[in-house]
Design a protein around this motif. Sequence first.
Motif, PDB file in Angstrom:
ATOM      1  N   ASN A 120       0.827  -1.208   0.000  1.00 22.29           N
ATOM      2  CA  ASN A 120       0.000   0.000   0.000  1.00 22.29           C
ATOM      3  C   ASN A 120       0.859   1.255   0.000  1.00 22.29           C
ATOM      4  O   ASN A 120       0.541   2.245  -0.679  1.00 22.29           O
ATOM      5  CB  ASN A 120      -0.930  -0.010   1.208  1.00 22.29           C
ATOM      6  N   MET A 151      -9.490  -6.465  -2.099  1.00 21.03           N
ATOM      7  CA  MET A 151      -9.588  -6.835  -3.516  1.00 21.03           C
ATOM      8  C   MET A 151     -10.386  -8.120  -3.712  1.00 21.03           C
ATOM      9  O   MET A 151     -11.330  -8.169  -4.487  1.00 21.03           O
ATOM     10  CB  MET A 151      -8.201  -6.978  -4.138  1.00 21.03           C
ATOM     11  N   ILE A 196      -7.251   0.034   0.802  1.00 24.76           N
ATOM     12  CA  ILE A 196      -7.297   0.298  -0.634  1.00 24.76           C
ATOM     13  C   ILE A 196      -8.292  -0.683  -1.234  1.00 24.76           C
ATOM     14  O   ILE A 196      -8.098  -1.900  -1.181  1.00 24.76           O
ATOM     15  CB  ILE A 196      -5.912   0.169  -1.277  1.00 24.76           C
ATOM     16  N   MET A 198     -10.711  -2.055  -4.436  1.00 25.62           N
ATOM     17  CA  MET A 198     -10.740  -2.153  -5.898  1.00 25.62           C
ATOM     18  C   MET A 198     -12.148  -2.507  -6.337  1.00 25.62           C
ATOM     19  O   MET A 198     -12.741  -3.474  -5.842  1.00 25.62           O
ATOM     20  CB  MET A 198      -9.745  -3.202  -6.386  1.00 25.62           C
ATOM     21  N   MET A 213      -8.992   2.026  -8.030  1.00 28.58           N
ATOM     22  CA  MET A 213      -8.592   1.805  -6.639  1.00 28.58           C
ATOM     23  C   MET A 213      -8.890   3.069  -5.844  1.00 28.58           C
ATOM     24  O   MET A 213      -8.579   4.176  -6.280  1.00 28.58           O
ATOM     25  CB  MET A 213      -7.109   1.444  -6.546  1.00 28.58           C
ATOM     26  N   ALA A 263      -6.811   0.879 -12.005  1.00 24.42           N
ATOM     27  CA  ALA A 263      -6.562  -0.153 -10.998  1.00 24.42           C
ATOM     28  C   ALA A 263      -5.705  -1.294 -11.519  1.00 24.42           C
ATOM     29  O   ALA A 263      -4.813  -1.789 -10.811  1.00 24.42           O
ATOM     30  CB  ALA A 263      -7.879  -0.690 -10.446  1.00 24.42           C
TER      31      ALA A 263
END
Length: 439
Positions: A120, A151, A196, A198, A213, A263
């Motif tokens: 990250n 994710m 984070i 996605m 993202m 992303a």
Amino acid sequence: MDFSPSPRAAELTAAVREFIDARIAPVEPEIHADIARRRREGRDPWAVDPRVTELQALAREQGLWNLFLPAGHEGPYAERYGTRGGTGLSNTDYAPVAEEMGRSFLAPLVFNCNAPDTGNMEVLLKYGSQEQKDRWLDPLLDGRIRSAFLMTEPAVASSDASNMAATARIEGDEVVLDGRKWWSTGVGHPDCRVGIFMGVSDPDAHRYLRHSMVLVPMDAPGVTVERMLTAQGVFDEPLGHGEVTLSGVRLPVGNIIAGPGRAAEIAQGRLGPGRIHHCMRLIGLAEMALDLACRRASGRVAFGKPIVNLGGNRERLAEARIAIDQARLLVQHAAWKLDTHGAAAVEVSAIKAAVPRMAQQVIDMSLQLHGGGGMSDDLPLAGAYATARSLRLADGPDEVHLAVVARAMLAPYRDAAAARTTADAGAPATDAPSAGTDR
């Protein structure tokens, strides 16, 4: 190719090894035992252990902090939060440092080099706006907060990102997030403040331009950590892996990293170095398991002799030594390729397929030599096995990486076959076989 570490990398590797042996190893079993005890007694097993905080402060004082910081980011971040020497390491130079950390479950956290924070932070270093860096990168590099990566999804095959169902809809000056994620590493830590995320922002775009993202404050309305997951019975405190739902989470569009649709590009930039980090730490984990196996086999007596002299155990230990050394060279080659060519997709896929399986086999051999004790929490082998097995899935399952290697390997044969087909199609027709042809 020269895989010899630079003088600075050799110095850092030795310093990390000494710190782990002198400071972390003596207290790590107690810290893990205390986590298990709190869980049994119904107390919070995720609470930050003050001994870890003390170790982090000591590591930072000794310049053993943010060791992952990549070359090319030697500016203010290295000066404020960097390591001894104040400059970033190449992937090749970081590899032996990461291996040393892999011998300990706590070491990456102590040195502020643990996943997913490293990945990250690298995303923010490379793709983040100055506002995003000021708000999230500075405290991450400083160790004041932790982060998560959101994710993988439970309802779709996330190894193919085009299947992703979570959305990041842009509505005016806001982005609205909806979806369910799991195996979101890091959400269990009490200091996890940002993830984070996605999600699909444009379903009609090219498959590699559909996703964005987004930086998500974990206390934003609509973000819920539903549960913490075990990996083969291991919760992996104090970081853990959680299932997270996001329902109508509204954030400023400025929380999108690098802009909408980027992303897939960001993920590839993030995962290459991250997979090298994982693989080198796994080699360290395998080295730890082999060391325990050698100690056990040499000191344990059964049927009147040390068990190293029974049942082909010498050969098993030798094969483990060879397998670890082979894997290390493969990872060093991938790191060198990434440093010198800027891309190493095939090489990184090769190590991601090979190293977790190697580590799993070595750890299993060590566990077998330890008998019942190896299955318990008295030794780190059961947790190590769960880690190695998990990493055959994390950052892409074996099958995906083997497909990447196979595609590259077979490309010349496919092209040659296509050329032969084209040539045959243009050849004049004949009713009789050519001379010397056996039909």
